[in-house]
Design an enzyme around this catalytic site. Sequence first.
Site, short mmCIF file in Angstrom:
data_model
loop_
_atom_site.label_atom_id
_atom_site.label_comp_id
_atom_site.label_asym_id
_atom_site.label_seq_id
_atom_site.Cartn_x
_atom_site.Cartn_y
_atom_site.Cartn_z
N CYS A 17 46.51 69.32 -3.14
CA CYS A 17 47.93 69.64 -3.37
C CYS A 17 48.23 70.97 -2.69
CB CYS A 17 48.17 69.76 -4.87
SG CYS A 17 47.19 71.09 -5.59
N HIS A 79 44.32 78.62 -11.18
CA HIS A 79 44.69 78.25 -12.55
C HIS A 79 45.48 79.33 -13.27
CE1 HIS A 79 40.75 76.45 -11.44
NE2 HIS A 79 41.38 75.36 -11.81
N HIS A 129 40.74 75.05 -21.32
CA HIS A 129 40.92 74.95 -19.87
C HIS A 129 41.44 76.30 -19.35
CE1 HIS A 129 42.69 73.84 -16.00
NE2 HIS A 129 41.86 72.81 -16.01
N GLU A 131 43.58 77.15 -17.18
CA GLU A 131 45.04 77.28 -17.06
C GLU A 131 45.66 77.56 -18.43
OE1 GLU A 131 47.25 74.10 -15.01
OE2 GLU A 131 48.97 74.61 -16.28
N THR A 169 49.95 71.94 -16.35
CA THR A 169 50.55 71.25 -15.20
C THR A 169 49.86 69.94 -14.83
OG1 THR A 169 49.12 72.53 -13.75
CG2 THR A 169 51.35 73.39 -14.12
N SER A 227 37.65 68.89 -13.59
CA SER A 227 38.99 68.88 -13.00
C SER A 227 39.91 68.05 -13.89
CB SER A 227 38.94 68.29 -11.59
OG SER A 227 40.21 67.84 -11.19
N SER A 228 40.91 68.72 -14.47
CA SER A 228 41.79 68.04 -15.42
C SER A 228 42.53 66.88 -14.76
CB SER A 228 42.79 69.06 -16.00
OG SER A 228 43.75 68.43 -16.79
N SER A 271 42.08 68.78 -6.29
CA SER A 271 41.18 69.81 -5.76
C SER A 271 40.02 69.20 -4.96
CB SER A 271 40.64 70.66 -6.92
OG SER A 271 40.25 69.84 -7.99
FE1 SF4 Z 1 49.64 73.69 -8.43
FE2 SF4 Z 1 47.70 72.72 -9.99
FE3 SF4 Z 1 49.80 71.20 -9.38
FE4 SF4 Z 1 48.06 71.78 -7.51
S1 SF4 Z 1 47.64 70.57 -9.34
S2 SF4 Z 1 50.31 71.89 -7.30
S3 SF4 Z 1 47.42 73.85 -8.08
S4 SF4 Z 1 49.84 73.09 -10.57
#
Ligand code: SF4
Length: 321
Positions: A17, A79, A129, A131, A169, A227-228, A271
Amino acid sequence: MRRQSMRVVLAQPRGFCAGVVRAIDIVERSIEKFGAPVYVRHEIVHNRTVVTDLERKGARFVDELDQIPDGAVTIFSAHGVPRAVVDGARARGLPVLDATCPLVSKVHSQSRRYVAQGRTLILIGHAGHPEVEGTLGQVDAPVRVVSTVADVEALDLHRDTPVAYVTQTTLSVDETRGVIASLKARFDDLAGPNLSDICYATQFRQQAVRVLCESVEVLLVVGAANSSNSNRLREIGVELGVPSYLIADATALDPAWVRDAKVVGLTAGASAPEAVVLQVIDALRRLGEVEVTQMDGIEETVSFRLPPELRQTEDEPGGVA
Ligand code: SF4
């Protein structure tokens, strides 16, 4: 015996992302500009391949600020971090580059705004986590962390307490919708952003997996165990009745999972590098004939600006979308 031919359908979108691209760029450009080593608090993103590659280039990953030598370039992970970490770095005069994803920073400011309004903050997310730890540390008030409808029911708050919620998120869109509905039923004075804290990348990757699972027999998700967003992708596959596996890299692929499959879906968390997706395809090819196609899906065009000290030109790389 050689397996029958297999079709591999790639999810679209998948993988990196804009927040992850920005965070990796920050580390790489810092090494180029300031020289190795640079120090990164926490894994810059939750992916071992990315972390190992950056370590090779000159990044050092640490858990806490006290492991960073005086004067060393210090980078905060995508994060986000608690305010105490920002203050601690400032007190030591460390030169800091903040790779917190702008969409996480948005949740931080929302949280502070709600608390300033006198509301009790409820954070929908997974305790522990990074974040969630970062967001908890952004406000000077107790925050309730909930992740399920049962957690909401167990909150020791009166119905008329002014409350507000924000979300991690990278949650499951469907589960979070249910938790928000239970908050709406539980409290009379509730403020919150609906589902919009779940970032665009998480939402689009989950939508793509839902479509993909209509036509595949097995789902492979490339992503780290911590990784969430990658875990949520695997869970969607399971929920839709498709045998689904989270794999960190090609070595984790068990041939037995795909032995009888004619169509395999392949996606990657936000990620996970595309290079690992290609290695998984190579590993599948070693088992027999493979045809690779990509589903129709959203083409993402989001990019986030780098910190000013790392931009090579004034308007690079396109601004926050
Ligand atoms: Fe941002 Fe996390 Fe969404 Fe990627 S996954 S755009 S790092 S909030």
